[in-house]
Design an enzyme around this catalytic site. Structure first.
Site, short mmCIF file in Angstrom:
data_model
loop_
_atom_site.label_atom_id
_atom_site.label_comp_id
_atom_site.label_asym_id
_atom_site.label_seq_id
_atom_site.Cartn_x
_atom_site.Cartn_y
_atom_site.Cartn_z
N LYS A 96 0.90 -1.14 0.06
CA LYS A 96 -0.07 0.08 -0.03
C LYS A 96 1.04 1.34 -0.02
CE LYS A 96 -4.29 1.24 0.24
NZ LYS A 96 -5.55 0.19 -0.42
N GLY A 202 -20.16 7.03 0.91
CA GLY A 202 -19.24 7.11 -0.06
C GLY A 202 -19.78 6.89 -1.52
N ASN A 205 -15.45 6.16 -6.34
CA ASN A 205 -15.13 5.29 -7.42
C ASN A 205 -16.17 3.70 -6.75
OD1 ASN A 205 -13.72 2.28 -7.80
ND2 ASN A 205 -13.45 3.56 -9.71
N VAL A 206 -15.85 3.24 -5.61
CA VAL A 206 -16.49 1.98 -4.94
C VAL A 206 -18.09 2.37 -4.96
CG1 VAL A 206 -16.60 0.52 -3.05
CG2 VAL A 206 -14.29 1.47 -4.02
N GLY A 207 -18.37 3.21 -4.08
CA GLY A 207 -19.76 3.62 -3.76
C GLY A 207 -20.65 3.89 -4.99
#
Ligand code: NAD
Length: 398
Positions: A96, A202, A205-207
């Site tokens: 990361k 959120g 991108n993900v949400g």
């Protein structure tokens, strides 16, 4: 450390393997000296962490850009990647990186920072030791800046399509969240996703993609929040209209003339909650108020240990991050393979690959959980640890 006594006992992990997994393999701390048009000359802290590289190189994990990042958080996120990659059986170690900068900076200034970052860790990238991807605050444009410095397609994933990006990588994490949610609803709740309501924290991108694919599968998205606040509509939110609103106003807050706070999102009467923003949002303080029967962790580490204990006692099902949001790294693997082999694919194949892998792993985790009477998180961690220990043995590390 992610592993707790239950997992250590079930796996029967030896002291040496445990010591290896309890500390980060490699930590790089650096400063990015850039002259930003909006701020002038600045020196930005940046971190790269390889938590465990037994299944690599490369170590794989995204780049987070936020003013809140710390070295400790980066170590914890790299640790999550070690288990996520192992659970998905990918030949990647856990890595990361974080850049302590404002993700709301203009894209051209973010590109300046990314180029300096790529320059600083050039040896890691060019050798294939670390292959980054997007995370909170970064996206395809920032990955393009890295590609621009290296001119090696396999040195970064999550790139734009025209420079070797994988069709479907952008949507991959949200797609996986939806696929795992549908499976959990069917297998654990014995229900149909089209009967259920969802709240999402959120809308990045993900949400946003989780909302798209969950509503495509029939779920009703009734509440969405982001860093500014949120919106609610019991009749169901039109996700495409919400995306258009966010493109214009930069937030979901106020959409449809409605407001919702992040605190209230977690108290809502919904069937499913999808935290898909930051870590540590489901805690001992708000777990008692949560009414959702299913929590699907789109974000990394959104649930604290104490928060989870309270929820599990209430019977809430939690699909852990290393399973729920693994669609991104599964697609990143496909992109990396494509870069190395010169092969091509399409979005349909990417989605099919995510659906197949995530549902198979989901089933494996679920049956481990019922065999051993362990939570889904502990079961997922145990399965990942078994793979890590086997690989350590195969490499003569233990
Ligand atoms: P993003 O930057 O695209 O979007 C982040 C969203 O979270 C935005 O809507 C933002 O407004 C919101 N947000 C930020 N701070 C908030 C706060 N304090 N309260 C409420 N909302 C807040 O990031 P992303 O790539 O969608 O990542 C979201 C999460 O998913 C992170 O935890 C990340 O580690 C995890 N994740 C991302 C990927 C990926 O492929 N991008 C893969 C796996 C896991």
């Amino acid at each position: 450390m992610l592993l707790d006594e239950d997992v250590i006992k079930i796996v029967g992990i030896g002291d040496r393997a445990l010591t290896i997994l309890s500390e980060a393999d490699k930590i790089i701390e650096t400063r990015l000296h850039v002259d930003l048009p909006s701020e002038g000359p600045v020196s930005i802290p940046a971190y790269v962490v390889y938590h465990n590289a037994v299944r690599g190189p490369p170590c794989k994990g995204g780049i987070r850009m936020s003013l809140n990042v710390t070295l400790q958080e980066t170590i914890e996120l790299a640790e999550i990647m070690t288990y996520k990659n192992a659970l998905m059986d990918l030949p990647f170690g856990g890595g990361k990186s974080s850049i302590k900068a404002d993700s709301e900076l203009p894209p051209r200034e973010k590109a300046l920072i990314m180029r300096e970052f790529a320059h600083k860790i050039r040896a890691e990238l060019a050798s294939g030791a670390y292959v980054p991807a997007p995370d909170l605050g970064t996206g395809p444009r920032e990955m393009a800046a890295i590609f621009g410095e290296l001119h090696m397609r396999e040195c970064v994933t999550g790139k734009p399509i025209g420079i070797g990006g994988l069709p479907g990588r952008l949507e991959a994490t949200g797609y996986g969240v939806a696929a795992v949610t549908e499976r959990a609803v069917k297998e654990i709740m014995d229900s149909d996703i089209s009967d259920l309501t969802v709240g999402v924290q959120g809308f990045g991108n993900v949400g946003s993609w989780a909302c798209t694919f969950l509503s495509e599968r029939g779920a009703k998205i009734i509440a969405v929040t982001d860093y500014k606040g949120g919106t609610i509509n019991r009749e169901g939110i039109d996700v495409e209209e919400l995306k258009a609103y966010v493109a214009k106003f930069g937030t979901v807050d106020g959409f449809g003339g409605k407001h919702l706070s992040n605190e209230d999102l977690f108290k809502l009467d919904v069937d499913i909650l999808v935290p898909a923003a930051i870590g540590g949002v489901v805690t001992e303080e708000n777990a008692g108020d949560i009414r959702a029967r299913l929590i699907v962790e789109g974000a990394n580490a959104p649930t604290t240990r104490k928060g989870e204990e309270i929820l599990l006692k209430k019977g809430t099902v939690i699909i852990p991050d290393i399973l729920a949001n693994a669609g991104g790294v599964v697609a990143s693997y496909d992109e990396w393979i494509m870069a190395k082999s010169g092969s091509r694919t399409n979005k349909k194949e990417t989605f099919a690959s995510i659906e197949k892998i995530l549902t198979e792993v989901f089933d494996e985790v679920l049956s481990f959980s019922s065999d051993h009477q362990l939570s889904l998180r502990k079961s997922a961690l145990a399965l990942a640890t078994i793979r890590l220990v086997r690989t350590m043995e195969a490499r003569g590390w233990i």
